[in-house]
Design an enzyme around this catalytic site. Structure first.
Site, PDB file in Angstrom:
ATOM      1  CE  LYS A 279      -6.015 -67.196   3.074  1.00  0.00           C
ATOM      2  NZ  LYS A 279      -6.961 -67.060   4.187  1.00  0.00           N
ATOM      3  NE  ARG A 353     -17.125 -70.295   3.426  1.00  0.00           N
ATOM      4  CZ  ARG A 353     -17.255 -69.619   4.549  1.00  0.00           C
ATOM      5  NH1 ARG A 353     -18.389 -69.034   4.858  1.00  0.00           N
ATOM      6  NH2 ARG A 353     -16.248 -69.519   5.400  1.00  0.00           N
TER       7      ARG A 353
HETATM    8  N1  BES Z   1      -7.985 -71.681   3.858  1.00  0.00           N
HETATM    9  C1  BES Z   1      -8.615 -70.679   4.632  1.00  0.00           C
HETATM   10  C2  BES Z   1      -8.830 -71.105   6.081  1.00  0.00           C
HETATM   11  C3  BES Z   1      -7.614 -71.078   6.966  1.00  0.00           C
HETATM   12  C4  BES Z   1      -7.123 -69.901   7.466  1.00  0.00           C
HETATM   13  C5  BES Z   1      -7.043 -72.252   7.370  1.00  0.00           C
HETATM   14  C6  BES Z   1      -6.045 -69.901   8.310  1.00  0.00           C
HETATM   15  C7  BES Z   1      -5.960 -72.264   8.233  1.00  0.00           C
HETATM   16  C8  BES Z   1      -5.464 -71.082   8.703  1.00  0.00           C
HETATM   17  C9  BES Z   1      -9.974 -70.343   4.052  1.00  0.00           C
HETATM   18  O1  BES Z   1     -10.079 -70.419   2.684  1.00  0.00           O
HETATM   19  C10 BES Z   1     -10.268 -68.942   4.437  1.00  0.00           C
HETATM   20  O2  BES Z   1      -9.580 -68.069   3.986  1.00  0.00           O
HETATM   21  N2  BES Z   1     -11.288 -68.750   5.267  1.00  0.00           N
HETATM   22  C11 BES Z   1     -11.652 -67.450   5.721  1.00  0.00           C
HETATM   23  C12 BES Z   1     -13.151 -67.366   5.744  1.00  0.00           C
HETATM   24  C13 BES Z   1     -13.657 -65.970   5.983  1.00  0.00           C
HETATM   25  C14 BES Z   1     -13.337 -65.086   4.815  1.00  0.00           C
HETATM   26  C15 BES Z   1     -15.131 -66.036   6.220  1.00  0.00           C
HETATM   27  C16 BES Z   1     -11.067 -67.270   7.113  1.00  0.00           C
HETATM   28  O3  BES Z   1     -11.068 -68.204   7.903  1.00  0.00           O
HETATM   29  O4  BES Z   1     -10.585 -66.175   7.393  1.00  0.00           O
HETATM   30 MN    MN Z   2      -9.499 -68.623   1.739  1.00  0.00          MN
END
Ligand code: BES
Ligand code: MN
Ligand code: ZN
Length: 494
Positions: A279, A353
């Site tokens: 990230k 997931r």
């Molecule tokens: N924990 C995150 C989701 C998240 C992101 C929650 C920002 C709150 C704020 C999750 O594990 C994630 O990174 N999801 C990705 C999925 C994507 C790679 C399809 C996302 O939401 O960017």
């Molecule tokens: Mn994630």
């Protein structure tokens, strides 16, 4: 905080402070009329004079009010009388308690529980007062060196009921409210802990602690057992971490022996860096909250145990860190899930997931009446719904409705997103049964589509709490949501 329910003339009650509501336009609420009479019209004179317009959440502390036995009266703005609903009511209690704490007041009597709030009875008004008051007094100072500087001062809050009959309902409301607040408090504490303390092992220990006293049967699966069970997806996520993953199960048996349990599954990523699909560093600290789904399982169990609900309830928490490492799972890796289905991991940041799918398959062994998972699953859900409602999806219309209704009653709302077949196409993979991500569009829905492939033969619903489980900015911190929704859902099934 200590709560009690009282009836009688508030002007005669001995306490430090009295809370009285004022609607927009400076109109004293009917529940404060008796006080106004006791004061010889002093209160109405103040509000009519424009000192407090009655805007929602406004407060004004008055000392030495004539004819009143308490040292002070706190006037609390309620907003427009015709719009006075549960949300406005909770806000007024919250703001009042914040004001009491700011003023160093130790005890108070609230007439706000006597207000007419749309679609509520004495049970609900009292329960929500307790929840809002605890919310307003919540502090997380375990990690501060001088916590005493931050302690809330309010210790006793008396809640008024109109008559004997309301009093019995209010007493129930007080007990349920205290249990829900305790559950919310636990969920907040776990969420707020830093990720160097709150690891998967810490959560496993927290489960044992919650189960002390024998009310819960706690089981913790280690990596070796996960391997035996074929949990290739959960194990893939944990590969980049030095912290061992845990699969925590907590069983509460309050119902009939043969009654099928409700099963709650909560995402327990104690820190989500994204892994190799790393990230951006801005606000990455907030990914310590990526275990708030798990925290809501703990909080709900705590509340249910305190209420001694006559239901069977199983909590399942898959927990891991998601970090990059030479041994970490890579984009393009293919793993076999416990269900037997294979997944191409195209993005290691879609890890929630992956740990949930194996936990959902595992949860089948409890023969659930219904299974609900809670997860801070997608940024896309935050874009779609903001921070107001949680995303709600599922494969069973009646279950979705039950959860939706529970959110409405509990003041912890969720809103349904569609789970149509059409959205499944995005998960196609050329190399495995399917991929763990689809395109950017409809991300909250495609994430749920992925989960739906592991819950085909169960009544299942999913709450995406990415926008609701914590707040950013000056008030950064876990909210304890969706514990109130879940407890309400279980109360309605008990
Ligand atoms: N924990 C995150 C989701 C998240 C992101 C929650 C920002 C709150 C704020 C999750 O594990 C994630 O990174 N999801 C990705 C999925 C994507 C790679 C399809 C996302 O939401 O960017
Ligand atoms: Mn994630
Ligand atoms: Zn995550």
């Amino acid at each position: 905080m200590q709560f009690s329910v009282k009836t009688g003339d508030p002007a005669q009650l001995r306490s430090a402070c009295l809370l009285a509501g004022v609607f927009e336009g400076g109109k004293l609420a009917a529940s404060a009329n008796a006080l106004d009479r006791a004061s010889g019209g002093y209160l109405a004179k103040i509000t009519r004079g424009g000192a407090l317009e009655g805007r929602s959440g406004q407060t004004l502390l008055l000392f030495q009010v004539p004819g009143i036995t308490t040292a002070c009266v706190l006037l609390v703005g309620l907003g427009a009388e015709k719009d006075f609903n549960l949300r406005a009511y909770r806000k007024s209690v919250y703001k009042a308690v914040r004001a009491l704490n700011d003023s160093g007041i130790k005890e108070a009597v609230s007439t706000l529980t006597l207000l007419a709030v749309r679609d509520t009875d004495a049970y609900q008004r009292t329960r929500h007062a307790v929840e809002a008051a605890e919310d307003a007094s919540y502090r997380f100072d375990d990690c501060k060196s001088k916590p005493e500087n931050h302690k809330p001062t309010l210790q006793k809050l008396m809640l008024l009921a109109a008559n004997r009959e309301d009093m019995r309902a209010a007493e129930r409301g007080m007990r349920d409210g205290a249990a829900i607040a305790a559950g919310v408090g636990l969920a907040k504490d776990l969420g707020n802990l830093p990720p160097n303390i709150c690891t998967p092992t810490y959560l496993a220990n927290a489960a044992h602690k919650l189960g002390k006293g024998g009310k819960l049967k706690v089981t913790v699966l280690e990596a070796a057992q996960m391997k035996k069970l074929g949990m290739g997806a959960l194990l893939a996520v944990s590969r980049g971490s030095r912290q061992p993953p845990k699969l925590i199960t907590m069983e509460y048996r309050g119902g009939a022996r043969d009654a099928k349990p409700q099963v709650l599954v909560g995402k327990g990523i104690t820190f989500d860096s994204g892994g190799i699909s790393i990230k951006p560093s801005a606000a990455m600290d907030e990914m310590k909250f990526d275990m708030c789904g798990a925290a809501s399982v703990f909080g709900t169990l705590k509340a249910v145990m305190q209420m001694e609900l006559k239901i069977n309830l199983v909590g399942v928490v898959p927990s891991s860190e998601n970090l990059p490492d030479g041994n970490a799972v890579k984009p393009a890796d293919i793993v076999k899930t416990m269900s037997g289905q294979t997944v191409e991991i195209l993005n290691t940041d879609a890890e929630g997931r992956l740990i949930l799918c194996d936990a959902l398959t595992y949860a089948k062994r409890f023969k659930p009446a219904a299974i609900v998972d809670m997860a801070t699953l997608t940024g896309a859900c935050v874009i779609a719904l903001g921070n107001v409602v949680s995303g709600l999806l599922g494969n069973d219309a009646s279950l979705v409705k039950e959860l939706w209704d529970a959110g409405e009653k509990a003041g912890d709302r969720a809103w349904q997103l569609p789970l149509y077949e059409d959205y499944q196409d995005g998960l196609k993979s050329n190399f495995a049964d399917f991929a763990n991500v689809a395109g950017r569009e409809g991300g909250a829905i495609t994430a749920a589509c992925y989960l739906s492939r592991f819950t085909k033969d169960m009544r299942w619903a999913h709450l995406d709490i990415a926008g609701t489980a914590w707040k950013s900015g000056a008030e950064k911190g876990a909210t304890g949501r969706p514990v109130p929704l879940l407890v309400q859902y279980l109360l309605d099934r008990a």
